[in-house]
Write a protein that holds these residues in place. Structure first.
Motif, PDB file in Angstrom:
ATOM      1  N   GLY A 173       0.868  -1.398   0.170  1.00  0.00           N
ATOM      2  CA  GLY A 173      -0.077   0.008  -0.087  1.00  0.00           C
ATOM      3  C   GLY A 173       0.798   1.047   0.057  1.00  0.00           C
ATOM      4  N   ASN A 174       2.197   1.104   0.316  1.00  0.00           N
ATOM      5  CA  ASN A 174       2.902   2.286   0.529  1.00  0.00           C
ATOM      6  C   ASN A 174       3.539   2.784  -0.724  1.00  0.00           C
ATOM      7  OD1 ASN A 174       4.891   0.227   0.348  1.00  0.00           O
ATOM      8  ND2 ASN A 174       5.831   0.911   2.218  1.00  0.00           N
ATOM      9  N   ILE A 175       3.318   2.215  -2.066  1.00  0.00           N
ATOM     10  CA  ILE A 175       4.071   2.397  -3.325  1.00  0.00           C
ATOM     11  C   ILE A 175       3.531   3.807  -3.750  1.00  0.00           C
ATOM     12  CG2 ILE A 175       3.825   1.571  -5.738  1.00  0.00           C
ATOM     13  CD1 ILE A 175       5.741  -0.080  -4.028  1.00  0.00           C
ATOM     14  N   ARG A 176       4.531   4.391  -4.489  1.00  0.00           N
ATOM     15  CA  ARG A 176       4.195   5.822  -4.914  1.00  0.00           C
ATOM     16  C   ARG A 176       5.156   5.821  -6.201  1.00  0.00           C
ATOM     17  NH1 ARG A 176       1.701   5.688  -0.945  1.00  0.00           N
ATOM     18  NH2 ARG A 176       1.161   7.249   0.396  1.00  0.00           N
ATOM     19  N   VAL A 177       4.296   6.599  -7.123  1.00  0.00           N
ATOM     20  CA  VAL A 177       4.991   6.771  -8.275  1.00  0.00           C
ATOM     21  C   VAL A 177       6.153   7.904  -8.261  1.00  0.00           C
ATOM     22  CG1 VAL A 177       4.832   7.382 -10.809  1.00  0.00           C
ATOM     23  CG2 VAL A 177       3.055   6.064  -9.775  1.00  0.00           C
ATOM     24  N   ASP A 185      -3.861   2.816  -7.251  1.00  0.00           N
ATOM     25  CA  ASP A 185      -4.576   1.760  -6.990  1.00  0.00           C
ATOM     26  C   ASP A 185      -4.118   0.534  -7.692  1.00  0.00           C
ATOM     27  OD1 ASP A 185      -6.236   3.460  -4.993  1.00  0.00           O
ATOM     28  OD2 ASP A 185      -7.403   4.187  -6.647  1.00  0.00           O
ATOM     29  N   PHE A 186      -3.921   0.738  -9.051  1.00  0.00           N
ATOM     30  CA  PHE A 186      -3.577  -0.095 -10.105  1.00  0.00           C
ATOM     31  C   PHE A 186      -2.354   0.160 -10.841  1.00  0.00           C
ATOM     32  CE2 PHE A 186      -7.825  -1.304  -8.948  1.00  0.00           C
ATOM     33  CZ  PHE A 186      -8.051  -2.627  -9.364  1.00  0.00           C
ATOM     34  N   ILE A 187      -1.464  -0.815 -11.290  1.00  0.00           N
ATOM     35  CA  ILE A 187      -0.572  -0.440 -12.061  1.00  0.00           C
ATOM     36  C   ILE A 187      -0.659  -1.532 -13.364  1.00  0.00           C
ATOM     37  CG2 ILE A 187       1.787  -0.250 -12.484  1.00  0.00           C
ATOM     38  CD1 ILE A 187       2.363   0.424  -9.748  1.00  0.00           C
ATOM     39  N   VAL A 188      -0.732  -1.085 -14.601  1.00  0.00           N
ATOM     40  CA  VAL A 188      -0.828  -1.827 -15.652  1.00  0.00           C
ATOM     41  C   VAL A 188       0.448  -1.801 -16.522  1.00  0.00           C
ATOM     42  CG1 VAL A 188      -1.772  -2.130 -17.941  1.00  0.00           C
ATOM     43  CG2 VAL A 188      -3.180  -1.114 -15.949  1.00  0.00           C
ATOM     44  N   VAL A 244      -2.608  -4.657  -7.980  1.00  0.00           N
ATOM     45  CA  VAL A 244      -3.538  -4.168  -7.137  1.00  0.00           C
ATOM     46  C   VAL A 244      -2.991  -3.539  -6.022  1.00  0.00           C
ATOM     47  CG1 VAL A 244      -5.842  -4.604  -6.105  1.00  0.00           C
ATOM     48  CG2 VAL A 244      -5.346  -6.080  -8.306  1.00  0.00           C
ATOM     49  N   ASN A 245      -3.223  -2.650  -5.494  1.00  0.00           N
ATOM     50  CA  ASN A 245      -2.908  -2.098  -4.096  1.00  0.00           C
ATOM     51  C   ASN A 245      -3.858  -2.703  -2.934  1.00  0.00           C
ATOM     52  OD1 ASN A 245      -2.548  -0.206  -1.796  1.00  0.00           O
ATOM     53  ND2 ASN A 245      -1.819   1.321  -3.326  1.00  0.00           N
ATOM     54  N   ARG A 246      -2.614  -3.463  -2.382  1.00  0.00           N
ATOM     55  CA  ARG A 246      -3.356  -4.268  -1.318  1.00  0.00           C
ATOM     56  C   ARG A 246      -4.138  -3.323  -0.131  1.00  0.00           C
ATOM     57  NH1 ARG A 246       2.427  -6.987  -0.308  1.00  0.00           N
ATOM     58  NH2 ARG A 246       2.386  -8.139  -2.144  1.00  0.00           N
ATOM     59  N   SER A 247      -3.904  -2.087  -0.073  1.00  0.00           N
ATOM     60  CA  SER A 247      -4.330  -1.585   0.994  1.00  0.00           C
ATOM     61  C   SER A 247      -5.842  -1.489   0.620  1.00  0.00           C
ATOM     62  CB  SER A 247      -3.678  -0.314   1.201  1.00  0.00           C
ATOM     63  OG  SER A 247      -4.035   0.743   0.116  1.00  0.00           O
ATOM     64  N   LEU A 248      -6.305  -1.637  -0.537  1.00  0.00           N
ATOM     65  CA  LEU A 248      -7.603  -1.231  -0.913  1.00  0.00           C
ATOM     66  C   LEU A 248      -8.541  -2.429  -0.354  1.00  0.00           C
ATOM     67  CD1 LEU A 248      -7.532  -0.656  -5.067  1.00  0.00           C
ATOM     68  CD2 LEU A 248      -7.821   1.032  -3.016  1.00  0.00           C
ATOM     69  N   TYR A 249      -7.883  -3.556  -0.040  1.00  0.00           N
ATOM     70  CA  TYR A 249      -8.684  -4.820   0.191  1.00  0.00           C
ATOM     71  C   TYR A 249      -8.371  -5.578   1.441  1.00  0.00           C
ATOM     72  CZ  TYR A 249      -5.541  -7.821  -2.239  1.00  0.00           C
ATOM     73  OH  TYR A 249      -4.075  -8.382  -2.714  1.00  0.00           O
ATOM     74  N   ILE A 250      -6.945  -5.446   2.105  1.00  0.00           N
ATOM     75  CA  ILE A 250      -6.749  -6.177   3.190  1.00  0.00           C
ATOM     76  C   ILE A 250      -6.125  -5.121   4.196  1.00  0.00           C
ATOM     77  CG2 ILE A 250      -6.260  -8.400   2.101  1.00  0.00           C
ATOM     78  CD1 ILE A 250      -3.232  -7.667   2.486  1.00  0.00           C
TER      79      ILE A 250
END
Length: 291
Positions: A173-177, A185-188, A244-250
């Protein structure tokens, strides 16, 4: 290990009707007892490298007519999103074979085919292991997994004239660009345009953004070995990595699902349907179900 549980499974639709293959290589949560005995980590800490419940987030794939390949073995045990022999000589009591790649950046970071660490630089093992242990994991998990994935992709390409692999992952969840402070929230990931058509990548970003998410392309994750190895756009084989950013769902401390887990899974089901419709429209008749 395979006596304890099957290393992976294919969740198949009754009939494959779209040219997609979904893949969840890092959501495995069956830990061999011998592996846990070897590890210096407790049963909670060793799970830090999992793509937690990503197979459940993308579980609607078969209902849209696409197979979903799911690993049961954990990433900390063997990582199928690496070359088959990205091995760290410091981990083993025996010399590596000459064909091993011990110089990759992933090996240097402790995240080779047989990982040395889980997330947050936590060492998995107390000491060195025999090389035969690594080779057994590669033979019983890694090679059969990729053989299965190759068959699914080849079958899809033969049936529809093209194939789209969606490689499903999660990120902390701490990932930043870098340079922007954006928290995606997502990286493609499309390996900077080499593993999938630009139109497919743009469509994925657009659909995620329309669903209300912050979505970016390739930074900081452009795709790993699977995306790079199987994506061949010139041959109508496209591969996208979805993070998928984990902080969205766990809850990342307890690893428990958040109350809105099912809502996110529902959004991803909408996304899968949109992607299927886009490919059918963009690629035309070859993307329609074969007779």
């Amino acid at each position: 290990m395979t006596n304890e549980f099957e290393p992976f499974e294919i969740r198949e639709p009754a009939v494959q009707t779209i040219p997609f293959v979904y893949n969840s290589p890092h959501s495995g949560r069956c830990y061999p007892s011998a592996f846990l005995d070897e590890s210096r980590l407790d049963d909670h800490s060793i799970r830090r490298s999992e793509d937690h419940y990503v197979d459940e987030l993308f579980s609607a794939a078969p209902s849209f007519g696409a197979p979903l390949l799911v690993a049961h073995f954990p990433r900390a045990y063997v990582d199928v999103n690496r070359e088959p022999y990205e091995l760290d000589p410091r981990m083993f009591s025996d010399p590596l074979p000459p064909y091993a790649n011990s110089n990759s950046a992933r090996v240097a970071g402790g995240l080779g085919t047989i990982p040395r660490i889980v997330a947050e630089n936590m060492e998995i093992y107390e000491g060195r292991m025999p090389l035969s242990s690594a080779m057994e994991r590669i033979e019983t998990c890694y090679k059969p997994y990729h053989a299965c994935l190759r068959r699914l992709i080849a079958r899809t390409h033969a049936r529809f004239g093209l194939g789209v692999l969606i490689d499903c992952h999660s990120m902390p969840g701490n990932i930043r660009v870098a340079g922007s402070g954006i928290k995606p929230d997502f990286i493609v990931g499309d390996r900077y345009g080499t593993s999938a058509s630009a139109e497919l990548s743009r469509a994925a970003l657009q659909f995620l953004e329309e669903l209300g998410f912050v979505a970016v392309r390739n930074k900081p994750y452009a795709g790993g070995f699977i995306t790079e190895h199987y994506g061949r756009p010139a041959r109508d084989l496209h591969a996208l990595q979805i993070e998928v950013n984990r902080s969205l769902y766990i809850d990342e401390a307890t690893l428990e699902k958040r109350p809105d887990f099912d809502m996110l899974a529902g959004s991803l089901a909408i996304f899968m349907g949109q992607m299927a419709d886009f490919v059918a429209d963009y690629f035309g008749d070859q993307a329609l179900a074969a007779e």
